[in-house]
Enzyme design. Structure first.
Site, PDB file in Angstrom:
ATOM      1  CE  LYS A  38     -17.015 -28.277 -60.905  1.00 10.79           C
ATOM      2  NZ  LYS A  38     -17.033 -26.894 -60.709  1.00 10.79           N
TER       3      LYS A  38
ATOM      4  CB  SER B 111     -19.682 -25.982 -62.768  1.00  8.47           C
ATOM      5  OG  SER B 111     -18.608 -25.954 -62.054  1.00  8.47           O
TER       6      SER B 111
ATOM      7  CB  SER C 288     -18.275 -23.572 -59.944  1.00 11.38           C
ATOM      8  OG  SER C 288     -19.211 -22.995 -60.947  1.00 11.38           O
TER       9      SER C 288
END
Length: 462
Positions: A71, A146, A170
């Site tokens: 990520k 996210s 997220s």
């Protein structure tokens, strides 16, 4: 194939790292231009050379030769860490984040990054550096966030396991919207970074994502464990060895809409209640649970502590007038709120947080697992910034539409998102399975039992 199945095949010699890398890059070539999940992808020549080297050396661990994308909020040495911000576009990491180093030490090959919103703010993955990530089940819709890039990459088969991070859903929202599994571990189980303040801002954590809970457990065990440079780390027995056998009968508490405090888009309640009924069919005791704490007080505490944390992390950028121009409105809103707080405001929020923790522990004397939807709405149009209303009720902030994830986030409870099925328009939804602190293995056993009964990621591919 799942990650553990791939690992076992490579250990047995029936699959090579080169073959797996070729297949992974083939899936990325086929799907990534449509969904934009993986960014900063390394060159094929470099990756194939690394896979060849992996085949020629002794295995380092279960991730040996496994392609993984990190990520774009975490550092992977030699790759850019843009955090979705033009202020950091092209900035190349000189070291690995703690958990990334652990993945490499276990043999993972880092192929690139997964897309994220700017600074991870907002449950919708778009940014001015890499653009938006589209939902594999409807390219006109959001993949959530996210960890939207990670979830979409998993759903499309580009990678078999992925990391995510979770402050306000997220890991859970994008997993639910992409028909995969995402786990927010008990706070402290996966260490953060030994830099800056390490005491005040205990809200976010990294965690695993996968297409089955056994893979979640394996990746969690690799990422987890104290880091001696940081306080608050927790040690725990590995979860993967606890995944065998039949899950014991559990007491499941369905929290519904928290007594009307959480508005849900049409179809969310029906999908969630049907899934809760399926959990009961697996032999568990399911009961409705009335609201165990005042939702308004919880929300006020959350937005205070969140803004306090964001201002602490991004305040220096805001104070530079030139760099301030590069911050998105949500970041500026959070920072301004955080800078305007008094010490007493933060203390009151911490007291409310403490009261909710005590109430939750009393509740866990009566139930083993709590259940809520993973999001209050279905995936929305990818060009939208965020939902502004739910069934006619206006949202008063950019993140109010994700209030349903706050009960677990505020007090660091472990949560596994399990795929819950699909709505009438063919879009996926998920359920949060919420456990007591340290109950990560128990949640994973329940999630594995659910997976064996449903197999949603395999039954309904994008």
């Amino acid at each position: 194939m799942g990650a553990l199945a791939q690992s076992e095949a490579m250990a047995a010699g029936s699959l090579s790292a080169v073959e797996l890398m070729e297949a992974s890059l083939g899936r990325i070539e086929a799907a990534n231009r449509q969904v934009n999940a993986i960014v900063s992808l390394r060159s094929k020549d470099a990756l194939m050379a690394e896979a060849q080297a992996a085949d020629a050396m002794p295995r380092k661990g279960w991730l040996h030769g496994m392609p993984m994308a990190i990520k774009d909020l975490a550092d992977a040495e030699g790759l850019p860490t843009s955090m979705g911000s033009p202020l950091f576009a092209g900035q190349v990491a000189q070291t690995d984040s703690v958990f990334v180093g652990r993945l490499r030490a276990t043999g993972a090959i880092i192929i690139g990054k997964t897309n994220t919103p700017e600074f991870g703010l907002g449950s919708h993955t778009f940014n001015p550096v890499h653009g938006a990530t589209c939902n594999p089940y409807d390219l006109a819709k959001s993949a959530g966030g996210s960890s939207g890039g990670a979830a979409a990459a998993l759903a499309c088969g580009m990678v078999s396991v992925a990391d995510g991070s979770d402050m306000m859903g997220s890991l859970r929202n994008p997993a639910g919207w992409n028909n995969v599994y995402g786990m927010r571990p008990s706070w402290g189980r996966v260490p953060g970074e030994p830099e800056g303040d390490m005491y005040l801002h205990q809200l976010s954590t990294s965690g695993p994502m996968a297409r089955c809970p056994r893979d979640l457990a394996a990746l969690l065990d690799t990422m987890a464990g104290p880091d001696r440079r940081q306080p608050f780390g927790t040690s725990a027995d590995a979860t993967l060895p606890q995944m065998g056998g039949q899950a014991a009968t559990m007491r499941i508490g369905w929290l519904g809409d928290w007594g009307g405090a959480f508005p849900y888009a049409d179809g969310i309640s029906a999908l969630s209640e049907a899934a809760v009924g399926q959990i009961a069919d697996l032999g568990h005791e399911v009961a409705d649970v009335p609201p165990p704490f005042d939702a308004g007080r919880m929300w006020d505490a959350w937005i205070t502590l969140r803004s306090f944390a964001v201002a602490g992390g991004l305040g220096a950028l805001f104070e530079d007038p030139e760099k301030r121009q590069g911050l998105k409105p949500a970041a500026i809103w959070e920072i301004e709120r955080g800078l305007g707080l008094s010490a007493r405001d933060v203390q009151r929020a911490s007291e409310a947080r403490s009261d909710w923790y005590r109430a939750a522990m009393d509740l866990f004397d009566r139930v083993d697992v709590l259940v809520l939807p993973s999001a209050q709405v279905w995936p929305f149009a990818v060009e939208e910034v965020h939902p502004t209303e739910i069934v006619g009720q206006a949202m008063d902030s950019y993140h109010r539409w994700m209030q349903v994830v706050v009960p677990a986030s505020l007090i660091g409870l472990p949560v596994v998102n399990v795929p819950a099925g699909f709505g009438n328009d063919g879009l996926p939804g998920g359920l949060q399975l919420i456990g007591r602190p340290g109950g990560d293995a128990q949640l994973l056993r329940l999630a594995q039992q659910w997976h064996e009964a449903t197999h949603w990621p395999q039954v309904r591919r994008p």
